[in-house]
Design an enzyme around this catalytic site. Structure first.
Site, PDB file in Angstrom:
ATOM      1  N   CYS A 388       0.694  -1.006  -0.021  1.00 34.70           N
ATOM      2  CA  CYS A 388      -0.016  -0.154  -0.308  1.00 34.70           C
ATOM      3  C   CYS A 388       0.894   1.391   0.201  1.00 34.70           C
ATOM      4  O   CYS A 388       1.340   1.709   1.008  1.00 34.70           O
ATOM      5  CB  CYS A 388      -0.786  -0.010   1.250  1.00 34.70           C
ATOM      6  SG  CYS A 388      -2.197   1.249   1.766  1.00 34.70           S
ATOM      7  N   CYS A 391      -0.312   4.134   2.104  1.00 36.15           N
ATOM      8  CA  CYS A 391      -0.420   4.001   3.744  1.00 36.15           C
ATOM      9  C   CYS A 391       1.153   4.387   4.462  1.00 36.15           C
ATOM     10  O   CYS A 391       1.856   4.846   4.800  1.00 36.15           O
ATOM     11  CB  CYS A 391      -1.397   2.297   4.139  1.00 36.15           C
ATOM     12  SG  CYS A 391      -2.538   1.880   3.473  1.00 36.15           S
ATOM     13  N   ASP A 392       2.364   3.116   3.516  1.00 32.49           N
ATOM     14  CA  ASP A 392       2.949   3.540   3.721  1.00 32.49           C
ATOM     15  C   ASP A 392       4.870   4.134   3.465  1.00 32.49           C
ATOM     16  O   ASP A 392       5.259   3.659   3.148  1.00 32.49           O
ATOM     17  CB  ASP A 392       3.775   1.681   3.884  1.00 32.49           C
ATOM     18  CG  ASP A 392       3.237   0.782   4.686  1.00 32.49           C
ATOM     19  OD1 ASP A 392       2.094   1.188   5.574  1.00 32.49           O
ATOM     20  OD2 ASP A 392       2.737  -0.149   4.061  1.00 32.49           O
TER      21      ASP A 392
END
Length: 564
Positions: A388, A391-392
């Site tokens: 992701c 997200c990261d």
């Protein structure tokens, strides 16, 4: 949310927050009851831009409502030493009553958990379910819950709120800290955080990766063990006959006409159409609302929006759907047992919180990230291996990563990471991309490096994280190594067909669920829509399929075709 600048303040009448946001917060803050103190601790020369952002944000909140008081305290100081505050900036909510702290500016997604924390503290409400409160009751020793987050992660606020709710419920024992990983690199490195949300309990006594259901969070915090370990030991609270109780003992939710499994675009649309047709319905989502779309940095092909963050688009859809139908996040479906339709027997949909007798089921479970299946991929997941980018991605600001894939997702992720200041290399097994031309043009314009005709055979690393990719050219068979700080897999999705298969639904050759143009599966009263059915796999098609599935369910429950 961008960082504060003086020009921004001057152009906005002395306010940092835009007018529409101020109006929304003013309306929200009408419910405040008790005073809330926001105390910002900061050390000059350390993360100054984030300190300034936080200070300006909180000063606006102070101006918006008389029950909110903003204070600023230096590090070092007697006050900071007494509270054990060392990270700069650290924002505390009612520090004399609770240990609720944001280590780093509450930017982006974490702005939501910050505002929610203010509301709960003012209302003196913890927000935990009755079952979670019962699971929390045996706690006797102190717990420090540090949730590592990034501003763009849509999963993080949910995990942060679990910790904050526990800290409000048990202020004598529970400490909650939201740790912005980029502003706290030493802590991030100490606990080897490679993916968010990552929760550290009691400085490493136990940890958890990803967003947990509330009950699981409480159980693992109290016992400092995973639910799986407690199951093996036979010590999970409420455990009977060697198995976990539904929802750790939660009551049955009750009978409905229709259960919709999944809260992506297809499931949310199905919920709207079903309730408007008169069907008592519920949407169950094991993770967060929005599915894959919520993790898409920017959506540029949804009619009505030139471009819009995927999470924002799904928030709009979710808000609309919730006006009609309950949307239960964190409630995963464990099994679906069919009854005899000829006898009018319902399905039994069992979740981690209870059971729903239902006359029909719509499956909108979507698809999950596809893995390469190479050595090192599982071993270094969350420690350099990621799926992701939204997200990261912030973890890799100023670092070097590889993206594996050549479709729309891979190129979108590459552009997103490049915009964050990440050095990106795309690894693609073919000699040309399979993505849309505007994305291909953007990648070329940004000068992103591409390794054509290349595959990853292995991910190498040490005991902490991945650091090297072993590559092979598919034409020459030449083997090389690429040093990286991380790798993002963007090689497509695998349909989440487990529930469909358990019901006996027929699948297509490519592994997706087979449906007719009416979204009926081969099993009476079971429908499928969205990415689960394959096809174009776009937001607009998922929405269309969700509406068709709901209307087919309405028609069938009104005039059962399987009885004819």
């Amino acid at each position: 949310m961008p960082l504060f600048t003086k020009d921004k303040e001057d152009d906005n009448g002395g306010w940092f927050l835009p007018e529409d946001v101020r109006k929304q917060l003013t309306e929200t803050f009408k419910a405040l009851k008790e005073n809330v103190v926001l105390e910002l601790f900061a050390e000059p020369g350390v993360n100054d831009e984030f300190t300034e952002y936080t200070a300006t944000f909180c000063a606006d909140l102070d101006r918006l409502h008389e029950k909110i008081e903003f204070r600023r305290t230096a590090i070092p100081s007697e006050r900071a030493e007494a509270l054990g505050v060392t990270a700069s900036p650290t924002l505390c909510v009612n520090p004399d009553d609770y240990h609720i702290r944001f280590l780093g500016a509450p930017m982006g997604e974490e702005g939501k958990s910050f505002i929610t924390a203010i509301m709960l503290v003012s209302l003196r409400m913890n927000g935990l379910s009755e079952q979670s409160l019962a699971l929390l009751e045996p706690l006797e020793d102190e717990r420090l819950c540090q949730v590592f987050v990034s501003p763009s992660c849509p999963y993080c606020p949910g995990q942060v709120m679990h910790a904050i709710k526990c800290a409000i419920a048990r202020p004598d024992l529970v400490k909650a800290e939201c740790v912005e990983m980029n502003e706290n690199p030493d802590l991030t490195q100490e606990f080897n955080v490679g993916s968010v949300p990552h929760t550290i309990f009691n400085s490493g006594a136990h940890d958890g990766l990803g967003l947990m259901p509330e009950e699981r969070f409480v159980v693992e915090m109290v016992h400092l063990k995973s639910v799986e370990t407690l199951l093996e030991e036979g010590t999970l609270p409420g455990m009977k006959d060697g198995s976990a109780p539904a929802g750790f003992g939660a009551a049955e939710p009750g009978e409905v006409d229709l259960v919709i499994v999944g809260a992506g675009p297809a499931g949310l649309t199905a919920g709207i159409y079903a309730v408007r047709a008169g069907l008592k319905s519920v949407i169950l989502e094991k993770s967060i609302v929005g599915g894959q779309v919520a993790l898409t940095p920017v959506v540029e092909n949804y009619p009505g929006f030139t471009n819009v963050p995927g999470k924002q688009l799904m928030d709009i859809m979710s808000e609309h759907a919730r006006q009609y139908v309950p949307v239960n996040e964190g409630e995963g479906v464990e099994s679906i047992t069919p009854g005899d339709p000829a006898k009018g027997e319902p399905f039994t949909v069992t979740t981690n919180r209870g059971a729903y007798p239902a006359r029909a089921v719509i499956l909108a479970t979507g698809a999950s990230y596809r893995k390469l299946g190479i050595p090192g991929e599982d071993a270094y997941f969350g420690r350099g291996v990621n799926y992701c980018a939204s997200c990261d991605g912030y973890l890799y600001k100023g670092k070097a990563v590889a993206i594996v894939g050549g479709g729309n997702t891979a190129l979108t992720d590459a552009l997103h990471l490049k915009n964050l200041g990440v050095s990106v290399t795309i690894i693609h097994r073919r000699d040309e991309f399979r993505a849309q031309k505007p994305l291909v043009d953007s990648v070329e314009r940004e000068g992103i490096q591409v390794l054509w005709n290349t595959v990853v055979d292995e991910i190498l690393g040490d005991d902490r994280k991945a650091h090297t990719l072993k590559l092979r050219n598919v034409e020459t068979e030449a083997v090389t190594e690429l040093p990286v700080d991380g790798v993002f897999m963007a090689i497509g999705q695998k349909a989440a067909t487990e529930l469909a298969v358990s019901l006996g639904a027929e699948l297509k050759e490519n592994g997706f669920v087979k449906v007719g143009p009416d979204m009926r599966t081969s099993v009476p009263r079971v429908y499928a829509c969205g990415d689960l059915t394959g096809g174009l796999q776009q937001i607009v098609t998922a929405i269309g399929e969700g509406s068709i599935a709901a209307m087919s369910a309405f028609e069938d429950l009104s005039h059962p075709y399987w009885k004819e």
